[in-house]
Scaffold this active site. Structure first.
Site, short mmCIF file in Angstrom:
data_model
loop_
_atom_site.label_atom_id
_atom_site.label_comp_id
_atom_site.label_asym_id
_atom_site.label_seq_id
_atom_site.Cartn_x
_atom_site.Cartn_y
_atom_site.Cartn_z
N LYS A 112 0.81 -1.20 0.00
CA LYS A 112 0.00 0.00 0.00
C LYS A 112 0.86 1.26 0.00
O LYS A 112 0.38 2.34 -0.25
CB LYS A 112 -0.87 0.01 1.27
CG LYS A 112 -1.80 -1.16 1.36
CD LYS A 112 -2.47 -1.18 2.76
CE LYS A 112 -2.37 -2.58 3.26
NZ LYS A 112 -2.74 -2.74 4.65
N GLU B 20 7.22 2.50 -6.53
CA GLU B 20 7.49 2.00 -5.17
C GLU B 20 7.59 3.17 -4.20
O GLU B 20 8.00 4.27 -4.59
CB GLU B 20 8.84 1.26 -5.15
CG GLU B 20 8.72 -0.24 -5.30
CD GLU B 20 8.37 -0.95 -3.98
OE1 GLU B 20 7.75 -0.32 -3.10
OE2 GLU B 20 8.73 -2.12 -3.84
N ASP B 21 7.27 2.93 -2.95
CA ASP B 21 7.47 3.97 -1.94
C ASP B 21 8.95 4.12 -1.61
O ASP B 21 9.49 5.21 -1.58
CB ASP B 21 6.65 3.70 -0.67
CG ASP B 21 6.83 2.29 -0.09
OD1 ASP B 21 7.57 1.47 -0.69
OD2 ASP B 21 6.24 2.01 0.96
N ASP C 154 14.71 -0.49 -0.25
CA ASP C 154 15.46 -0.73 0.98
C ASP C 154 16.45 -1.87 0.70
O ASP C 154 17.49 -1.64 0.08
CB ASP C 154 14.45 -1.06 2.08
CG ASP C 154 15.05 -1.16 3.47
OD1 ASP C 154 16.02 -0.44 3.75
OD2 ASP C 154 14.55 -1.95 4.28
N PHE D 33 14.53 4.57 9.74
CA PHE D 33 13.18 4.08 9.43
C PHE D 33 12.24 5.27 9.33
O PHE D 33 12.13 6.06 10.25
CB PHE D 33 12.69 3.09 10.49
CG PHE D 33 11.49 2.33 10.03
CD1 PHE D 33 11.64 1.18 9.27
CD2 PHE D 33 10.21 2.78 10.32
CE1 PHE D 33 10.53 0.49 8.80
CE2 PHE D 33 9.09 2.08 9.86
CZ PHE D 33 9.26 0.94 9.10
N ASP E 181 4.41 3.31 6.26
CA ASP E 181 3.80 3.00 7.55
C ASP E 181 4.77 2.35 8.53
O ASP E 181 5.83 1.86 8.15
CB ASP E 181 2.63 2.03 7.34
CG ASP E 181 3.13 0.61 7.03
OD1 ASP E 181 3.95 0.47 6.10
OD2 ASP E 181 2.72 -0.33 7.71
N ARG F 139 0.58 6.51 7.64
CA ARG F 139 0.60 6.68 6.18
C ARG F 139 0.09 8.06 5.76
O ARG F 139 0.42 8.57 4.71
CB ARG F 139 -0.27 5.62 5.50
CG ARG F 139 0.26 4.19 5.63
CD ARG F 139 -0.46 3.29 4.63
NE ARG F 139 -0.32 1.88 4.95
CZ ARG F 139 0.71 1.11 4.58
NH1 ARG F 139 1.68 1.64 3.86
NH2 ARG F 139 0.75 -0.15 4.90
P1 IMP Z 1 12.79 -4.07 0.53
O1 IMP Z 1 12.21 -5.32 -0.05
O2 IMP Z 1 13.62 -4.35 1.73
O3 IMP Z 1 13.48 -3.19 -0.47
O4 IMP Z 1 11.59 -3.30 1.17
C1 IMP Z 1 10.67 -2.62 0.46
C2 IMP Z 1 9.46 -2.35 1.32
O5 IMP Z 1 9.75 -2.34 2.72
C3 IMP Z 1 8.94 -0.97 1.00
O6 IMP Z 1 8.05 -1.00 -0.07
C4 IMP Z 1 8.31 -0.57 2.31
O7 IMP Z 1 6.98 -1.02 2.34
C5 IMP Z 1 9.09 -1.29 3.38
N1 IMP Z 1 10.09 -0.38 3.99
C6 IMP Z 1 11.42 -0.39 3.84
N2 IMP Z 1 12.02 0.60 4.53
C7 IMP Z 1 11.02 1.26 5.14
C8 IMP Z 1 10.97 2.42 6.01
O8 IMP Z 1 11.98 3.07 6.35
N3 IMP Z 1 9.73 2.81 6.42
C9 IMP Z 1 8.59 2.14 6.07
N4 IMP Z 1 8.58 1.08 5.26
C10 IMP Z 1 9.79 0.64 4.81
MG MG Z 2 5.27 -1.43 2.43
#
Ligand code: IMP
Ligand code: MG
Length: 180
Positions: free
Chosen positions: A45, A101-102, A105, A154, A161, A167
């Protein structure tokens, strides 16, 4: 104001800076795809607010779809496993696709999504991410359009969220030492 009341939240990126940067990213997309149609896929989301603002600044024919995945069991750490929770509504074959993507990470979610979407034969597959935390990367993936590169903190707000909260914050904020 909500942010001011919450001692554990510290503003990292103000709403005015986000607005400006979203317009710049949209202009770049408009220029890159010169008169073609672009199909935006929002990753639910977290990306819903970024996508809503971005699509309205793109000066091209657009269509949108959403996909939902889960990578975070709960809290701040990735479980390392990505599950597809909701698939796309329609085919992307032959389309100029921008995955929205938001935040990037570890890159686990993005590398999973790129793999399954590439199999569906889009004409072009690009990635737009509001935020990027490159220091956390486990998979070598990157965004084509990145709003802001941020340090290893974070963050919440503007779609992001912590346990489904925050959010709706208009600024991107650092969430420090939550007490729950
Ligand atoms: P990844 O697979 O580790 O790259 O994570 C991607 C997803 O993790 C993002 O789409 C977010 O939903 C969540 N995420 C990663 N870092 C953060 C953060 O700092 N705050 C909130 N959500 C995060
Ligand atoms: Mg997420």
């Amino acid at each position: 104001m909500l942010v001011a009341q919450q001692g554990k939240l510290k503003v990292l990126i103000r709403r005015s800076a986000i607005e400006k940067r979203v317009r710049e990213v949209a202009d770049e997309i408009t220029k890159d795809f010169k008169g073609d149609r672009v199909h935006l896929i929002g990753v639910l989301k977290g990306a819903c607010i970024f996508l809503s603002d971005l699509v309205r600044e793109i000066n091209l024919e657009t269509s949108i779809d959403f996909i939902a995945v889960s990578s975070y069991a709960k809290g701040k750490e990735s479980s390392g496993q990505v599950r597809l929770l909701k698939d796309l509504d329609s085919s992307i074959e032959g389309l100029n696709v921008i995955l929205v993507e938001d935040i990037l990470d570890t890159g686990l979610t993005l590398s999973y999504l790129l793999r399954i979407l590439q199999q569906r034969k889009p004409k072009v597959l690009r990635v737009a991410a509001l935020l990027d935390k490159p220091s956390r990367r486990l998979k070598q993936v990157q965004g084509d359009y990145v709003g802001f590169t941020i340090p290893n903190e974070f963050v919440v707000g503007y779609g992001l969220d912590y346990g489904e909260r925050y959010r709706n914050l208009k600024d991107v904020c650092i969430l420090g030492h939550p007490v729950d």
